[in-house]
Design a protein around this motif. Structure first.
Motif, mmCIF file in Angstrom:
data_model
loop_
_atom_site.group_PDB
_atom_site.id
_atom_site.type_symbol
_atom_site.label_atom_id
_atom_site.label_comp_id
_atom_site.label_asym_id
_atom_site.label_seq_id
_atom_site.Cartn_x
_atom_site.Cartn_y
_atom_site.Cartn_z
ATOM 1 N N ARG A 78 -33.887 -56.224 -14.555
ATOM 2 C CA ARG A 78 -34.966 -57.180 -14.276
ATOM 3 C C ARG A 78 -36.259 -56.415 -14.045
ATOM 4 O O ARG A 78 -36.332 -55.536 -13.187
ATOM 5 C CB ARG A 78 -34.619 -58.026 -13.043
ATOM 6 C CG ARG A 78 -35.671 -59.083 -12.724
ATOM 7 C CD ARG A 78 -35.209 -60.077 -11.680
ATOM 8 N NE ARG A 78 -34.999 -59.470 -10.373
ATOM 9 C CZ ARG A 78 -35.071 -60.149 -9.216
ATOM 10 N NH1 ARG A 78 -35.339 -61.444 -9.243
ATOM 11 N NH2 ARG A 78 -34.838 -59.539 -8.085
ATOM 12 N N LYS A 79 -37.286 -56.782 -14.810
ATOM 13 C CA LYS A 79 -38.567 -56.076 -14.714
ATOM 14 C C LYS A 79 -39.466 -56.695 -13.652
ATOM 15 O O LYS A 79 -40.171 -55.978 -12.950
ATOM 16 C CB LYS A 79 -39.263 -56.087 -16.078
ATOM 17 C CG LYS A 79 -38.488 -55.345 -17.167
ATOM 18 C CD LYS A 79 -39.203 -55.419 -18.507
ATOM 19 C CE LYS A 79 -38.404 -54.689 -19.597
ATOM 20 N NZ LYS A 79 -39.057 -54.775 -20.926
ATOM 21 N N GLU A 80 -39.485 -58.021 -13.582
ATOM 22 C CA GLU A 80 -40.322 -58.707 -12.603
ATOM 23 C C GLU A 80 -39.430 -59.203 -11.460
ATOM 24 O O GLU A 80 -38.654 -60.146 -11.625
ATOM 25 C CB GLU A 80 -41.049 -59.889 -13.238
ATOM 26 C CG GLU A 80 -42.005 -59.485 -14.353
ATOM 27 C CD GLU A 80 -42.709 -60.695 -14.968
ATOM 28 O OE1 GLU A 80 -42.611 -61.792 -14.359
ATOM 29 O OE2 GLU A 80 -43.317 -60.555 -16.021
ATOM 30 N N THR A 81 -39.546 -58.554 -10.335
ATOM 31 C CA THR A 81 -38.658 -58.888 -9.212
ATOM 32 C C THR A 81 -38.978 -60.240 -8.589
ATOM 33 O O THR A 81 -38.169 -60.781 -7.839
ATOM 34 C CB THR A 81 -38.760 -57.802 -8.136
ATOM 35 O OG1 THR A 81 -40.145 -57.665 -7.721
ATOM 36 C CG2 THR A 81 -38.257 -56.472 -8.654
#
Length: 411
Positions: A270-273
């Motif tokens: 996941r890049k955007e938490t």
């Protein structure tokens, strides 16, 4: 009086007839006539008095008779009242006897009921004792059987293994007091273990998402190499496979915030938490359309995106946030004057949920990131202790309940 008048008239009428009588004979007769009238009058008066007296006597007799009747009636009434009182007294006695008899019957029934209850209790107690004895016997048999099976299946050190340092002391990792039979050997950190207790501890670390094996004793943060764990825990081939795969998976999740895609089981980072909607490149290519899944409930995404709280799938919720919201407040035993502090906190560094044991000081050490922070104000201990100490309230007060989970920004 009427009789006197008629007599005088008769005498007056007879006078002419007697006129021829000699005068010497008429005078004595006339002298006798008044005397007879007086006597008659006196007799009449006496008769009248007698009548009056007779009437008075009769009246008195009637009065006496009436008084006698009244007296008789009074006596009869008195006798009737006395008889009535005797009857009432007898009735009262009979009623009292009936009540006493009823009470005696009730008491007898109560006694019989109590005796029946006592008999029933004695029977139940006897049955309970028999059952307890049977259970104890069964438990003893099961325990004996379990111990026999345990001795057969439990992993034990070879007493002839010269590479191990054996000690005669308690198993320091037998947290559930299971009493493993193997001899105790020392780990590199100096704590005594058995193969079974070490295996259970390391499996617990893996199940909690850890990828490293660290000592579980208070104040000891030594990290054991996997080779040492494998040797000291006497891992079987199945256990080694599980340990290695789970450790690698946890390491990926730990360092790259990765999870397995529910569509293809590929590890996705996941890049955007702050966004729970995550796109899987493999599923997108296979399906020919954008495939996104929920990072929280691990099902195909439903609803608008991006969102940081939940998707539209039924049952999707942030369990850690729910726990932080609903947990009870804590009452510290050693820190006075602190109220309204939740009993569970998310580590301000990595987001792991921690529960305070209510004893000792207000500061805790996170088991995942090993950072020490204050459970009350949620500051790192080095910051909190600048204006406070371990056993007094924080200068900034109690931090409110957390409404978001901190994301660990690994260096």
């Amino acid at each position: 009086m009427g009789s006197n008048v008629s007599t005088e008239q008769e005498w007056s009428q007879a006078e002419p007839k007697n006129q021829a009588e000699p005068k010497s004979q008429a005078e004595p007769r006339r002298q006798a006539e008044p005397k007879s009238l007086a006597e008659l009058k006196s007799l009449l008066e006496l008769l009248s008095l007698a009548e009056l007296k007779s009437q008075a006597v009769l009246k008195r007799l009637a009065e006496l008779k009436s008084l006698a009747e009244l007296k008789s009636l009074a006596e009869l009434k008195s006798q009737a009242e006395l008889k009535s009182q005797a009857v009432l007294k007898r009735l009262a006695e009979l009623k009292s006897l009936a009540e006493l008899k009823s009470q005696a019957e009730l008491k007898s029934q109560a006694v019989l009921k109590r005796l029946a209850e006592l008999k029933r209790l004695a029977e139940l107690k006897s049955l309970a004792e028999l059952k307890s004895q049977a259970e104890l016997k069964s438990q003893a048999e099961l325990k004996s059987q379990a111990e026999q099976e345990k001795c057969q299946t439990e992993k034990c050190y070879d007493p002839r293994d010269s590479t191990l340092t054996f000690v005669d002391r308690e198993d320091e990792f037998d947290f559930l007091c299971e009493g493993f039979k193997s001899r105790r050997a020392l780990m590199s950190c100096g704590h005594a273990v058995t193969p079974m207790s070490l295996t259970k501890w390391c499996r617990r670390l893996l199940d909690e998402g850890k990828s490293r094996f660290t000592c579980g004793q208070s104040g000891c943060d030594v990290e054991w190499p996997y080779s040492e764990v494998r040797k000291m825990a006497l891992l079987t081939s199945e256990e080694m496979e599980y340990f290695e795969e789970t450790s690698a998976s946890n390491a990926i999740k730990h360092h790259f915030d990765a999870k397995l895609c529910p569509g293809c089981s590929t590890s996705v980072v996941r890049k955007e938490t702050s966004n729970l909607s995550v796109r899987c490149a493999v599923c997108t290519a296979d399906k020919g359309r954008a495939y996104e899944f929920c990072w929280q409930c691990l099902r195909e995404w439903k609803g608008p995106a991006p969102r940081s709280d939940r998707c539209e799938n039924d049952g999707c919720c942030n369990e850690p946030l729910k726990t932080l919201k609903n947990c009870l407040d804590i009452i510290f035993q050693s820190v006075r004057g602190v109220t309204g502090c939740p009993s569970i906190r998310a580590c301000p560094t990595c987001g792991s949920l921690l529960e305070h044991d209510r004893i000792k000081c207000k500061n805790v050490v996170c088991t995942q990131c090993r950072k020490e922070f204050c459970f009350v104000c949620l500051k790192l201990s080095v910051e909190c202790l600048k204006t406070s100490s371990y056993y007094i309230p924080c200068s900034s007060g109690v931090a409110p309940r957390q409404t978001s989970i901190p994301v660990w920004k690994k260096e």
